[in-house]
Write a protein that holds these residues in place. Structure first.
Motif, PDB file in Angstrom:
ATOM      1  N   CYS A  50      28.713 -16.316  56.805  1.00 20.16           N
ATOM      2  CA  CYS A  50      28.089 -16.521  58.108  1.00 20.16           C
ATOM      3  C   CYS A  50      26.846 -17.386  57.936  1.00 20.16           C
ATOM      4  CB  CYS A  50      27.670 -15.184  58.715  1.00 20.16           C
ATOM      5  SG  CYS A  50      29.050 -14.068  59.014  1.00 20.16           S
ATOM      6  N   LEU A  51      26.576 -18.187  58.949  1.00 15.16           N
ATOM      7  CA  LEU A  51      25.356 -18.994  58.984  1.00 15.16           C
ATOM      8  C   LEU A  51      24.516 -18.546  60.166  1.00 15.16           C
ATOM      9  CD1 LEU A  51      23.443 -21.390  58.384  1.00 15.16           C
ATOM     10  CD2 LEU A  51      24.984 -22.808  59.779  1.00 15.16           C
ATOM     11  N   LYS A  52      23.277 -18.194  59.877  1.00 13.77           N
ATOM     12  CA  LYS A  52      22.311 -17.864  60.926  1.00 13.77           C
ATOM     13  C   LYS A  52      21.268 -18.980  60.942  1.00 13.77           C
ATOM     14  CE  LYS A  52      22.927 -12.930  60.186  1.00 13.77           C
ATOM     15  NZ  LYS A  52      22.279 -11.638  59.989  1.00 13.77           N
ATOM     16  N   THR A  53      20.969 -19.483  62.130  1.00 17.55           N
ATOM     17  CA  THR A  53      19.989 -20.557  62.253  1.00 17.55           C
ATOM     18  C   THR A  53      18.820 -20.093  63.111  1.00 17.55           C
ATOM     19  OG1 THR A  53      21.005 -21.509  64.235  1.00 17.55           O
ATOM     20  CG2 THR A  53      21.807 -22.304  62.107  1.00 17.55           C
ATOM     21  N   GLN A  54      17.660 -20.636  62.822  1.00 21.54           N
ATOM     22  CA  GLN A  54      16.483 -20.308  63.625  1.00 21.54           C
ATOM     23  C   GLN A  54      15.536 -21.500  63.610  1.00 21.54           C
ATOM     24  OE1 GLN A  54      14.315 -16.827  62.418  1.00 21.54           O
ATOM     25  NE2 GLN A  54      12.982 -16.915  64.182  1.00 21.54           N
ATOM     26  N   TRP A  55      15.126 -21.919  64.811  1.00 22.92           N
ATOM     27  CA  TRP A  55      14.151 -23.001  64.901  1.00 22.92           C
ATOM     28  C   TRP A  55      12.801 -22.500  64.397  1.00 22.92           C
ATOM     29  CZ3 TRP A  55      15.491 -27.809  65.415  1.00 22.92           C
ATOM     30  CH2 TRP A  55      16.626 -28.159  66.139  1.00 22.92           C
ATOM     31  N   ILE A  56      12.209 -23.233  63.508  1.00 21.96           N
ATOM     32  CA  ILE A  56      10.844 -22.975  63.068  1.00 21.96           C
ATOM     33  C   ILE A  56       9.907 -23.805  63.940  1.00 21.96           C
ATOM     34  CG2 ILE A  56       9.197 -23.264  61.170  1.00 21.96           C
ATOM     35  CD1 ILE A  56      11.644 -22.876  59.273  1.00 21.96           C
ATOM     36  N   LYS A  57      10.322 -25.031  64.178  1.00 25.57           N
ATOM     37  CA  LYS A  57       9.580 -25.949  65.032  1.00 25.57           C
ATOM     38  C   LYS A  57      10.623 -26.732  65.833  1.00 25.57           C
ATOM     39  CE  LYS A  57       6.722 -30.072  64.667  1.00 25.57           C
ATOM     40  NZ  LYS A  57       6.226 -31.055  63.698  1.00 25.57           N
ATOM     41  N   LYS A  58      10.648 -26.515  67.143  1.00 29.69           N
ATOM     42  CA  LYS A  58      11.638 -27.196  67.982  1.00 29.69           C
ATOM     43  C   LYS A  58      11.294 -28.681  68.104  1.00 29.69           C
ATOM     44  CE  LYS A  58      13.306 -23.336  70.647  1.00 29.69           C
ATOM     45  NZ  LYS A  58      13.680 -22.833  71.949  1.00 29.69           N
ATOM     46  N   PRO A  59      12.323 -29.521  68.053  1.00 31.93           N
ATOM     47  CA  PRO A  59      12.066 -30.958  68.184  1.00 31.93           C
ATOM     48  C   PRO A  59      11.781 -31.340  69.631  1.00 31.93           C
ATOM     49  CG  PRO A  59      14.409 -30.544  68.025  1.00 31.93           C
ATOM     50  CD  PRO A  59      13.722 -29.216  67.843  1.00 31.93           C
ATOM     51  N   SER A  60      11.139 -32.470  69.795  1.00 32.06           N
ATOM     52  CA  SER A  60      10.886 -33.009  71.135  1.00 32.06           C
ATOM     53  C   SER A  60      11.228 -34.489  71.107  1.00 32.06           C
ATOM     54  CB  SER A  60       9.426 -32.794  71.530  1.00 32.06           C
ATOM     55  OG  SER A  60       8.589 -33.599  70.726  1.00 32.06           O
ATOM     56  N   GLU A  61      10.934 -35.178  72.190  1.00 34.12           N
ATOM     57  CA  GLU A  61      11.206 -36.609  72.263  1.00 34.12           C
ATOM     58  C   GLU A  61      10.480 -37.386  71.174  1.00 34.12           C
ATOM     59  OE1 GLU A  61      10.721 -38.420  76.166  1.00 34.12           O
ATOM     60  OE2 GLU A  61      10.887 -36.414  77.030  1.00 34.12           O
ATOM     61  N   SER A  62       9.332 -36.891  70.763  1.00 28.96           N
ATOM     62  CA  SER A  62       8.519 -37.655  69.819  1.00 28.96           C
ATOM     63  C   SER A  62       8.201 -36.922  68.511  1.00 28.96           C
ATOM     64  CB  SER A  62       7.209 -38.064  70.497  1.00 28.96           C
ATOM     65  OG  SER A  62       6.528 -36.904  70.955  1.00 28.96           O
ATOM     66  N   ASN A  63       8.673 -35.686  68.353  1.00 26.61           N
ATOM     67  CA  ASN A  63       8.342 -34.920  67.149  1.00 26.61           C
ATOM     68  C   ASN A  63       9.588 -34.413  66.441  1.00 26.61           C
ATOM     69  OD1 ASN A  63       5.456 -35.006  67.356  1.00 26.61           O
ATOM     70  ND2 ASN A  63       5.627 -33.557  69.046  1.00 26.61           N
ATOM     71  N   PHE A  71      22.553 -18.212  54.942  1.00 28.35           N
ATOM     72  CA  PHE A  71      23.958 -17.896  54.721  1.00 28.35           C
ATOM     73  C   PHE A  71      24.063 -16.485  54.173  1.00 28.35           C
ATOM     74  CE2 PHE A  71      23.809 -22.506  54.534  1.00 28.35           C
ATOM     75  CZ  PHE A  71      24.931 -22.871  55.276  1.00 28.35           C
ATOM     76  N   VAL A  72      24.904 -15.680  54.823  1.00 27.21           N
ATOM     77  CA  VAL A  72      25.086 -14.291  54.398  1.00 27.21           C
ATOM     78  C   VAL A  72      26.568 -13.986  54.251  1.00 27.21           C
ATOM     79  CG1 VAL A  72      22.926 -13.467  55.434  1.00 27.21           C
ATOM     80  CG2 VAL A  72      25.030 -13.425  56.781  1.00 27.21           C
ATOM     81  N   ASP A  73      26.844 -12.965  53.466  1.00 28.34           N
ATOM     82  CA  ASP A  73      28.205 -12.471  53.308  1.00 28.34           C
ATOM     83  C   ASP A  73      28.716 -11.991  54.663  1.00 28.34           C
ATOM     84  OD1 ASP A  73      30.166 -10.140  52.850  1.00 28.34           O
ATOM     85  OD2 ASP A  73      30.054 -11.071  50.858  1.00 28.34           O
ATOM     86  N   SER A  74      29.948 -12.323  55.004  1.00 28.91           N
ATOM     87  CA  SER A  74      30.469 -11.961  56.329  1.00 28.91           C
ATOM     88  C   SER A  74      30.677 -10.465  56.494  1.00 28.91           C
ATOM     89  CB  SER A  74      31.770 -12.706  56.611  1.00 28.91           C
ATOM     90  OG  SER A  74      32.764 -12.346  55.680  1.00 28.91           O
ATOM     91  N   PHE A  75      30.777  -9.725  55.382  1.00 23.41           N
ATOM     92  CA  PHE A  75      30.959  -8.274  55.460  1.00 23.41           C
ATOM     93  C   PHE A  75      29.654  -7.515  55.322  1.00 23.41           C
ATOM     94  CE2 PHE A  75      34.994  -9.983  53.842  1.00 23.41           C
ATOM     95  CZ  PHE A  75      35.820  -9.583  54.885  1.00 23.41           C
ATOM     96  N   ASP A  76      28.720  -8.094  54.567  1.00 25.39           N
ATOM     97  CA  ASP A  76      27.415  -7.468  54.357  1.00 25.39           C
ATOM     98  C   ASP A  76      26.339  -8.482  54.729  1.00 25.39           C
ATOM     99  OD1 ASP A  76      25.108  -6.216  53.540  1.00 25.39           O
ATOM    100  OD2 ASP A  76      25.682  -6.063  51.416  1.00 25.39           O
TER     101      ASP A  76
END
Length: 148
Positions: A50-63, A71-76
């Motif tokens: 499994c892949l878990k994603t999280q924005w640390i800093k969201k992008p903008s038009e200029s940044n 990545f984690v095991d799909s069962f654990d």
């Protein structure tokens, strides 16, 4: 003055040629947007992870944006695991048929990655392709739709 105009023009042409140099055309059938499902996030059946994603800093038009990839095991889901294939992110604007500048991905620890330099070159609807690659071959990908 002429040299400055030439240099600016050259840089603009170079930027756009590199941005679109590797087109990734996707048919409507393939363009299924993968919804995040519960604790797993995105499930890669080829590796049973499994892949878990999280924005640390969201992008903008200029940044630039930054994101953590886990990545984690799909069962654990508490067991971090590196994918067998290389994580890669492709930014693609399907309505315009082009991509953006390359995203930088660094391994931080087992199963933990840091994605930086996430930049969308214009506003509109974009797809973020979370890919697992073997060399230049995309083994499997999940797509997240974003609007900038």
């Amino acid at each position: 003055m002429q040299e400055i105009k030439f240099l600016v023009t050259f840089k603009i042409i170079l930027f756009f040629s590199l941005s679109c140099s590797n087109p990734h055309y996707v048919s409507e059938t393939e363009r299924e947007i993968n919804n995040v499902t519960g604790d797993c996030g995105y499930f890669y059946s080829s590796e049973k992870i499994c892949l878990k994603t999280q924005w640390i800093k969201k992008p903008s038009e200029s940044n630039y944006g930054e994101m953590s990839l886990t990545f984690v095991d799909s069962f654990d889901h508490k067991r971090f695991i590196d994918p067998m294939n290389e994580p890669h992110i492709l930014l693609w604007m399907p309505g315009m048929g082009h991509g953006s500048s390359p995203v930088r991905i660094e391994r931080v620890d087992v199963g933990r990655y840091f994605a930086s330099e996430i930049f969308f070159i214009m506003t509109g609807e974009w797809d973020i392709h979370f890919q697992l690659k073997s060399g230049s071959v995309v083994v499997e990908e999940k797509i997240q739709n974003v609007i900038i």
